[in-house]
Design an enzyme around this catalytic site. Structure first.
Site, short mmCIF file in Angstrom:
data_model
loop_
_atom_site.label_atom_id
_atom_site.label_comp_id
_atom_site.label_asym_id
_atom_site.label_seq_id
_atom_site.Cartn_x
_atom_site.Cartn_y
_atom_site.Cartn_z
N GLU A 32 22.74 38.16 62.72
CA GLU A 32 23.71 38.41 61.64
C GLU A 32 24.37 37.11 61.24
O GLU A 32 24.30 36.11 61.94
CB GLU A 32 24.81 39.37 62.12
CG GLU A 32 24.31 40.69 62.67
CD GLU A 32 25.40 41.74 62.74
OE1 GLU A 32 26.46 41.55 62.11
OE2 GLU A 32 25.19 42.75 63.44
N ASP B 249 25.16 40.18 67.39
CA ASP B 249 25.86 41.41 67.77
C ASP B 249 24.98 42.17 68.77
O ASP B 249 24.31 43.15 68.42
CB ASP B 249 26.13 42.24 66.52
CG ASP B 249 27.04 43.41 66.80
OD1 ASP B 249 28.02 43.22 67.55
OD2 ASP B 249 26.78 44.51 66.28
N LYS C 145 27.84 48.43 71.70
CA LYS C 145 28.07 47.18 70.98
C LYS C 145 29.30 46.41 71.50
O LYS C 145 29.45 45.24 71.18
CB LYS C 145 28.34 47.48 69.50
CG LYS C 145 27.24 48.27 68.81
CD LYS C 145 26.27 47.36 68.11
CE LYS C 145 25.39 48.14 67.16
NZ LYS C 145 24.46 47.25 66.44
N ASP D 240 31.93 45.19 61.36
CA ASP D 240 30.51 44.90 61.21
C ASP D 240 29.94 45.76 60.09
O ASP D 240 30.04 46.99 60.13
CB ASP D 240 29.77 45.16 62.52
CG ASP D 240 28.47 44.37 62.59
OD1 ASP D 240 28.31 43.41 61.81
OD2 ASP D 240 27.62 44.70 63.43
N HIS E 264 16.61 46.24 57.52
CA HIS E 264 16.98 46.61 58.89
C HIS E 264 17.44 48.07 58.93
O HIS E 264 17.03 48.84 59.80
CB HIS E 264 18.09 45.70 59.41
CG HIS E 264 18.68 46.14 60.72
ND1 HIS E 264 18.03 45.98 61.92
CD2 HIS E 264 19.86 46.74 61.01
CE1 HIS E 264 18.78 46.46 62.90
NE2 HIS E 264 19.90 46.93 62.38
#
Lengths: 431, 431
Positions: free
Chosen positions: A207, A239, A259, A133, A140
C-alpha cells in the site's frame, strides 16, 4: 489547481552534499521529512539528503534561517505533527533547505548538521492518532472478493463509495521493526468449531500511506476542491494481514485482529511538493462505470490528482540471506491502480463531518495493477494459497514463513526530472 | 481474583461535603475521576464529590499528601492518561481522597479546592488514541442482524469471537457537545443509484465505555486472568449511528462514515474500585451455546467479571423542552446484557499482540436487554423505522430529528452499599 513547479524541481540543481547528486531516492529535489535519533529513543526532525540526514534541531541551533525560524522550531520537535499543522510551513522550509543545500556559500555552517544515514535510527514521522485504511485497489478488491465471496466479488457500493475502515494506530511501527506472527481464532473449512493458534496464512499488503497535513474541525467537511491541500505527503505502507483470522472474524463489522497486530510504514514523508512533477490525470474509469458523485468530483483533481509512482515488493527468506542471495522481486505496479484519487479519499472521509488531524494516516489499500506480476499480496500471487509460488532458490511460498523479510520500495521517475525515491518499508517475520 | 472491599465501600461513611451524603451519583464512596476547566479550554484532573468537583491541581499545590504526592501530580495533568499509567496509582489516590473527604480534620485545607459542579466545564477524561467498539449485546446484534440480513441475523462467529471493530477517536466528544447531523451516500430500496444528503435515519446507541488503564507491549498478549487489572473504569457511551449511510457502506469492511461523525462519552471515569461491590457473575450462556475458547475463559472472571449496572436512555425533543416537559424514558436495561465480560474484550483485543494503551476506549456495543422496553437504539424501538414510537406529548419518532436531545444515565444500586452513579451522557442533534 495548476501544479506549479519551482526552482526546487530543477533537474540540473546539484547539492554540495555530493552523495545526493544522482542519488536514486534522496537528491536535493526530494528533501523528505522524517524523525531520527542517535540513541534509538529520543527522536526529532530531519530531512534526507543523499546518504545523510540533516539534523533540523542542530540546524535551528546553528543558523539564523530568517523567516523560517519558527517553522524550523516545529520541525525540530519529536514528531512532525507540529510542522505540518502550519499552513504552508513544510513547503517553505523545504524551499529554504534546498537553498542551503545547493548553495556552496552555506556549506560551512550546514555541513556539521549532517549525520550519516547509516548511523541513525529512524522513528515514526508522526504521532498517528487515527489510521484509516481504504480499499482503492479495484483489482485487489476483485481478486480478494473472488476468494471470500466467489459469487459476488465486487459489491454494488464499490464504484460509488471510497470504501474504507478504521485501523489500529497503536501498532503501527516504522520500517525495520520485526513483526511477530499473531495468534487468533480460525475456522477450518471442515471443522465444527474454531481453533486457536498462530496464523498460518500471514500475508503482506502493498500500500501507499497518505499523511494528513492540515486537519478540519468536527462537523466541517473538506470540499473536494480543497482536499489535496490537506495532504502532507506519502510513504510506503505494509498492512500485514492474517488471512485465516480475517476470513473467520470479518463479518459483519470488518477486519480486527487480522490487521491490528502490526502495520509497517517507511520513515520518510515525501511531500506533495517534491512529487509535483509526477502528478498525472486520474485514469479514466472503465466504460460503463458510474461517474463519481458531485462531492467527489473536481475537474482539476481528475486532471492532476493521481501520482505517477511505481511500487515494488521483494522477499528475502532466511535461507536466501544465509546464502547471500539478493531479495527476489515478487511484484511491481503503479500507484495509479487506485480507483479513487487521494483527494477523493480525504473529501469522502470528512464529508459527514469527521475531523482529520495532522499526522492521520490514510492507507490506499492494497494496490494490485491488474496485470500479471502486479499482485499486491501473497494471497493473490498464490491464488488464495492454492498455487505456491517458487522462489529462485527453489523454496516455495503460499504465505509468509518465520524469517521471511518483506521489502517494499517506491519511486517516481520521469524524463526531465530528478528521480524521487520513497526509501524502504521492510520488516522480518518472527515466530 | 477475589473482589476485596475496603473502607471506601463502607455505606455508613459520610463526607463533610454535605451534598455528597445520599447523592444519587457522587457519594464519597464513588470519587470518579474526570478533567474539568473553568474557562472551557485548559482542563486538568478532578474528582466528583456531591455537587462539587475537587480540583486536584489545587489540592496538589495546597496539601502535603505524603506518599500520594507523585500520583496527585499525574492526576493534575490535562488528561488522566498519566494517572492510569501508574500501577495502582488511581486506587491509592482514591483511598487517600476518601480519607481527606470523610475526616473533618482535613476540611479547612481541602474545602478551598472544591468548585461547584454547576460552574465548571467538563472535558474528555483521556487523550483517546484508539477507540474500539465491540458488539457484545447479543440481543441488539440479533435485532440488527434481522434488519440487515433477515435470513442470517446472528453470524456463526458471534458466539466464539468477541466481535469488534476500530472506531474513530478524533470525533469523540464529551457529554454536552451538540451533534451535527451527518451527510453521506444512501441507497434507496428502489433506486438505481445512490443519492447524497443529510442522514434520514439518525440513531443513538446505548453503550458503556470501558477505559484501558495499564497497557501492554506490542506482541505481548494480556492473559484473561490479568485482563481485568488493565481496566481503569467505565463511563457511558453514545455511539451515534446514521443507519441509512451504514446500510449502504458497511460491506465488506464495516461501518465508516455511519459512525465516525461523532461519539459522545460521559465525563466521569467511575473506577473498578468504586464498582467492586457490584461485580457479579457473568450470566450463564443459553443452553447449547459453545463455551468460550480457553484464552477467553477464566473461572474468576466468570464468577465476578460482570457488573450489576443499570442503564437508561431518555429523549427530550425541542417541543418538550419548550413546554417544560421532563425527558421521556425510552428504555432501560442492565449492563449484564453483554455476551462477553469486559476482561474477555481486553484479552481478545490483545491476543494477537495488539498493544493497548492508557486511555484507549473500548465500547461494549449497544446493550439491549432482550426484554420489552430494553431496546438500546431507535432502530430497534421502531422496528427498523417501520413502527413510529409515540411520545407522551403526541410527537412520534422513527429516528432522531433536529433538536432532539438524547440523555443516557447509568448507576449501580444494591442493598447494603451506597448507590454509585455514572452521571449523564447527553447531546442534542443539530441540522
Amino acid at each position: 489547481m495548476t501544479i506549479e513547479l519551482d526552482f526546487t524541481h530543477d533537474p540540473k540543481a546539484t547539492s554540495w552534499v555530493e552523495s545526493a547528486n544522482g542519488h536514486p531516492d534522496f537528491p536535493v529535489q526530494n528533501l523528505p521529512f522524517g524523525c531520527f535519533s542517535k540513541d534509538g529513543k529520543n527522536p526529532w526532525g530531519c530531512v534526507a539528503i543523499g546518504d545523510f540526514v540533516l539534523d533540523l534541531r542542530k540546524l535551528a541551533d546553528t543558523l539564523d534561517v530568517g523567516d523560517t525560524r519558527k517553522i524550523l522550531h516545529y520541525a525540530a520537535q519529536s514528531t512532525l505533527n507540529g510542522l505540518f499543522r502550519i499552513p504552508g510551513g513544510a513547503s517553505k522550509l523545504r524551499q529554504r533547505l534546498f537553498e542551503l543545500l545547493t548553495d556552496e556559500a552555506h556549506r560551512a555552517l550546514v555541513e556539521p548538521c549532517l549525520v550519516p544515514m547509516a548511523e541513525v535510527h529512524m522513528h515514526l514521522p508522526f504521532d498517528i492518532h487515527d489510521y484509516t485504511d481504504f480499499y482503492t485497489g479495484i483489482h485487489h478488491a476483485t481478486n480478494i472478493g473472488k476468494l471470500f465471496r466467489p459469487d459476488n466479488p465486487l459489491l454494488p457500493n464499490y464504484k460509488y463509495v471510497p470504501i474504507g475502515y478504521h485501523g489500529r494506530s497503536s501498532s503501527i511501527r516504522v520500517s525495520g521493526v520485526p513483526v511477530k506472527r499473531p495468534s487468533g481464532q480460525t475456522m477450518a473449512p471442515d471443522a465444527d468449531e474454531p481453533s486457536f493458534g498462530p496464523s498460518k496464512r500471514l500475508d503482506y499488503e502493498l500500500e501507499m500511506a497518505i499523511w494528513v497535513g492540515q486537519g478540519n474541525e468536527l462537523g466541517e467537511p473538506i470540499p473536494i476542491g480543497e482536499a489535496s491541500s490537506h495532504i502532507a505527503g506519502i510513504s510506503i505502507l505494509n498492512d500485514w494481514s492474517a488471512r485465516d483470522l480475517q476470513a473467520w472474524e470479518y463479518q459483519p463489522l470488518g477486519p480486527f485482529l487480522a490487521k491490528n497486530f502490526h502495520s509497517t510504514v517507511s520513515p520518510w514523508v515525501v511531500t506533495m511538493d517534491a512529487l509535483a512533477p509526477f502528478r498525472v490525470a486520474q485514469p479514466p474509469r472503465p466504460e460503463g462505470d458510474p461517474a463519481p458523485l458531485p462531492y467527489l468530483l473536481d475537474a482539476d483533481d481528475q486532471a492532476h490528482g493521481a501520482l505517477d509512482v511505481q511500487m515494488e515488493v521483494y522477499i528475502s527468506t532466511a535461507k536466501m540471506r544465509e546464502a547471500g542471495d539478493a531479495p527476489h522481486k515478487l511484484s511491481s505496479g503503479p500507484m495509479t491502480a487506485m480507483y479513487w484519487t487521494m483527494a477523493q479519499l480525504v473529501a469522502h472521509h470528512a464529508v459527514g463531518g469527521c475531523n482529520l488531524q495532522p499526522g492521520d494516516l490514510l492507507g490506499t489499500g492494497t494496490l494490485t495493477s491488474g496485470e500479471e506480476g502486479g499482485e499486491g499480496s501473497l494471497i493473490e500471487l498464490s491464488k488464495g494459497g492454492k498455487q505456491p509460488i517458487t522462489l529462485p532458490n527453489g523454496e516455495t511460498r503460499t504465505f509468509l514463513e518465520d524469517g521471511d523479510e518483506v521489502i517494499m520500495t517506491a519511486f517516481a521517475e520521469k524524463d526531465g526530472f530528478a528521480r524521487i525515491g520513497l526509501g524502504e518499508c521492510r520488516a522480518v517475520i518472527v515466530g
